[in-house]
Design an enzyme around this catalytic site. Structure first.
Site, PDB file in Angstrom:
ATOM      1  N   ARG A  58     -54.128 -61.950 -46.800  1.00 17.18           N
ATOM      2  CA  ARG A  58     -54.556 -63.524 -46.960  1.00 17.18           C
ATOM      3  C   ARG A  58     -53.161 -64.252 -46.901  1.00 17.18           C
ATOM      4  O   ARG A  58     -52.767 -65.118 -46.039  1.00 17.18           O
ATOM      5  CB  ARG A  58     -54.832 -64.257 -48.319  1.00 17.18           C
ATOM      6  CG  ARG A  58     -56.360 -64.202 -47.855  1.00 17.18           C
ATOM      7  CD  ARG A  58     -57.401 -63.386 -48.889  1.00 17.18           C
ATOM      8  NE  ARG A  58     -56.477 -62.320 -49.152  1.00 17.18           N
ATOM      9  CZ  ARG A  58     -57.476 -61.506 -49.635  1.00 17.18           C
ATOM     10  NH1 ARG A  58     -58.739 -61.719 -48.718  1.00 17.18           N
ATOM     11  NH2 ARG A  58     -57.181 -60.232 -49.547  1.00 17.18           N
ATOM     12  N   THR A  59     -52.111 -64.211 -47.987  1.00 16.46           N
ATOM     13  CA  THR A  59     -50.743 -64.939 -47.595  1.00 16.46           C
ATOM     14  C   THR A  59     -49.449 -64.266 -46.538  1.00 16.46           C
ATOM     15  O   THR A  59     -49.041 -65.231 -46.083  1.00 16.46           O
ATOM     16  CB  THR A  59     -50.198 -64.478 -49.429  1.00 16.46           C
ATOM     17  OG1 THR A  59     -51.040 -63.764 -50.146  1.00 16.46           O
ATOM     18  CG2 THR A  59     -48.877 -65.012 -49.168  1.00 16.46           C
ATOM     19  N   LYS A  86     -34.200 -46.780 -43.990  1.00 20.58           N
ATOM     20  CA  LYS A  86     -33.266 -45.890 -44.292  1.00 20.58           C
ATOM     21  C   LYS A  86     -32.231 -46.369 -45.567  1.00 20.58           C
ATOM     22  O   LYS A  86     -31.277 -45.940 -45.430  1.00 20.58           O
ATOM     23  CB  LYS A  86     -32.213 -46.612 -43.487  1.00 20.58           C
ATOM     24  CG  LYS A  86     -32.747 -45.950 -42.244  1.00 20.58           C
ATOM     25  CD  LYS A  86     -31.856 -46.876 -40.379  1.00 20.58           C
ATOM     26  CE  LYS A  86     -32.291 -46.326 -39.175  1.00 20.58           C
ATOM     27  NZ  LYS A  86     -32.706 -47.180 -38.119  1.00 20.58           N
ATOM     28  N   ARG A 107     -42.504 -61.196 -51.034  1.00 26.94           N
ATOM     29  CA  ARG A 107     -43.328 -60.692 -51.208  1.00 26.94           C
ATOM     30  C   ARG A 107     -42.911 -59.754 -51.606  1.00 26.94           C
ATOM     31  O   ARG A 107     -42.460 -59.052 -50.653  1.00 26.94           O
ATOM     32  CB  ARG A 107     -44.516 -60.381 -51.015  1.00 26.94           C
ATOM     33  CG  ARG A 107     -45.577 -59.164 -52.097  1.00 26.94           C
ATOM     34  CD  ARG A 107     -47.291 -59.330 -51.596  1.00 26.94           C
ATOM     35  NE  ARG A 107     -48.079 -61.030 -51.795  1.00 26.94           N
ATOM     36  CZ  ARG A 107     -49.193 -60.797 -51.843  1.00 26.94           C
ATOM     37  NH1 ARG A 107     -49.948 -60.012 -51.321  1.00 26.94           N
ATOM     38  NH2 ARG A 107     -49.404 -62.086 -52.093  1.00 26.94           N
ATOM     39  N   HIS A 135     -46.561 -66.562 -58.080  1.00 29.56           N
ATOM     40  CA  HIS A 135     -47.857 -66.656 -56.849  1.00 29.56           C
ATOM     41  C   HIS A 135     -47.461 -67.723 -56.725  1.00 29.56           C
ATOM     42  O   HIS A 135     -48.344 -68.351 -56.725  1.00 29.56           O
ATOM     43  CB  HIS A 135     -48.729 -65.809 -56.667  1.00 29.56           C
ATOM     44  CG  HIS A 135     -49.411 -65.905 -55.502  1.00 29.56           C
ATOM     45  ND1 HIS A 135     -48.263 -65.481 -54.335  1.00 29.56           N
ATOM     46  CD2 HIS A 135     -50.116 -64.299 -55.164  1.00 29.56           C
ATOM     47  CE1 HIS A 135     -49.099 -65.582 -53.253  1.00 29.56           C
ATOM     48  NE2 HIS A 135     -50.368 -64.919 -53.812  1.00 29.56           N
TER      49      HIS A 135
HETATM   50  C1  NCD Z   1     -53.189 -62.251 -55.021  1.00 29.50           C
HETATM   51  C2  NCD Z   1     -51.803 -60.962 -54.807  1.00 29.50           C
HETATM   52  O1  NCD Z   1     -50.955 -60.173 -53.486  1.00 29.50           O
HETATM   53  O2  NCD Z   1     -51.279 -61.632 -55.953  1.00 29.50           O
HETATM   54  N1  NCD Z   1     -53.792 -61.646 -53.207  1.00 29.50           N
HETATM   55  C3  NCD Z   1     -53.553 -63.208 -52.741  1.00 29.50           C
HETATM   56  O3  NCD Z   1     -51.991 -63.459 -52.778  1.00 29.50           O
HETATM   57  N2  NCD Z   1     -54.859 -63.677 -52.089  1.00 29.50           N
HETATM   58  C4  NCD Z   1     -54.071 -61.361 -55.585  1.00 29.50           C
HETATM   59  C5  NCD Z   1     -55.149 -60.239 -56.316  1.00 29.50           C
HETATM   60  O4  NCD Z   1     -53.763 -59.146 -55.007  1.00 29.50           O
HETATM   61  O5  NCD Z   1     -56.154 -59.385 -56.683  1.00 29.50           O
END
Ligand code: NCD
Length: 311
Positions: A58-59, A86, A107, A135
């Site tokens: 999703r993100t 590497k 991320r 987040h």
């Molecule tokens: C979340 C995350 O990655 O923190 N997912 C997301 O970004 N939609 C929640 C999760 O992984 O449980």
């Protein structure tokens, strides 16, 4: 913060933004949500880089979709086929993306990785999740979902359920709620998944009142928003600790039988077994809408940070 003040800013934590800043964002997101396809191509000269060192559906994809909807181009690092393999350092990798793009979404499993990236990069950095810590764009889209579906954020009763210890989505939502005036905020989790001291202290400092409960059932009849989290298996330092809490909570149709009329169930997703598929058919199941709102909220975020509509 006016629109102008968003321009060029790093988005590392929702704690860095005021209620007014968040409201500016939610308002812009609302326009995009009404009609995402008719958005002006305000970012047509921009390149957005995504660098995801942890799994994401999703993100990453909603940031990409948001950028594309606004006319930006997207480049993606894909750590598993890049020079990260590497042995290139995070700082050097970010320096490269800094030279190739106008904004970086990162991320990373390490807490503080987005902060490091923001120190190295000259372009704005958006934290798409750093370990168990922050987040921010998830919290923004969660608040947007509440506002959109319930008409307001203030005055509602919230239950944050599950892995509040390791889920950055839970901590970030709580930080976000601290900017508003919720009616009540219940934290519901097994003892070992209660918030870390650092999160608890921050909430205390921010003046967000919460109570800690073991069972959702005790408050379900009064709660407007149930925010469920996945047990973050990958973040447990000891697999035995995970085994102890695995399967310890689960929301089903019958567990929601006494839920307040008009209440909603949210989940950042992905779900594992804490959320039964049968719940999907209930009117309160709002998590798929929530996931879709990731696009308009991230459109607003990119547009504000890259100063799209104001140019
Ligand atoms: C979340 C995350 O990655 O923190 N997912 C997301 O970004 N939609 C929640 C999760 O992984 O449980």
């Amino acid at each position: 913060m006016s629109r102008d003040a968003w321009a060029g800013t790093d988005v590392l934590s929702i704690l860095d933004f005021s209620r007014a800043d968040i409201e500016t964002l939610l308002k812009e997101a609302s326009t995009f949500a009404d009609n995402p396809k008719s958005a002006k191509k305000s970012l047509k000269d921009e390149i957005v880089a995504t660098a995801f060192f942890e799994p994401s559906t999703r993100t990453r994809l909603s940031f990409s979709a948001a950028a594309l909807r606004l006319g930006a181009k997207v480049i993606d690092l894909s750590p598993d086929v890049s020079s990260v393999l590497k042995g290139e350092s995070l700082a050097d990798t970010i320096r490269m993306l800094d030279g190739y793009s106008d904004l970086i979404v990162i991320r990373h499993p390490s807490e503080g990785a987005a902060l490091l990236a923001s120190e190295v990069a000259t372009v704005p950095v958006i934290n798409g999740g750093d370990g168990s810590q922050h987040h921010p764009s998830q919290a923004m889209l969660d608040l947007f979902t509440v506002k959109r579906l319930m008409g307001r954020i203030d005055g509602l009763n919230y239950a944050v359920v599950g892995d509040i210890r390791y889920a950055r989505s839970a901590a970030s939502l709580l930080y976000g709620l601290s900017k508003f005036k919720p009616g009540s905020v219940h934290l519901i989790s097994p003892e070992s998944l209660r918030p870390r001291d650092e999160v608890r202290d921050t909430l205390l400092k921010l003046g967000l009142k919460t109570d800690q409960l073991a069972n959702l059932d005790d408050v379900i009849a009064d709660v407007d928003v149930i925010y469920l989290t996945r047990i973050q298996k990958e973040r447990f330092p000891d697999p035995n600790e995970y085994e102890k809490v695995k399967g310890s909570y689960r929301i089903t149709k019958s567990s929601l039988a006494r839920a307040k009329k008009g209440s909603i169930v949210l989940h950042a997703l992905p779900r594992t077994n804490e959320l039964a598929y049968e719940v999907d058919s209930l009117p309160s199941a709002a998590y798929m809408k929530q996931a879709r709102f990731g696009v308009p909220v991230r459109m607003a975020l990119l547009d504000l940070v890259l100063g799209g509509s104001t140019r």
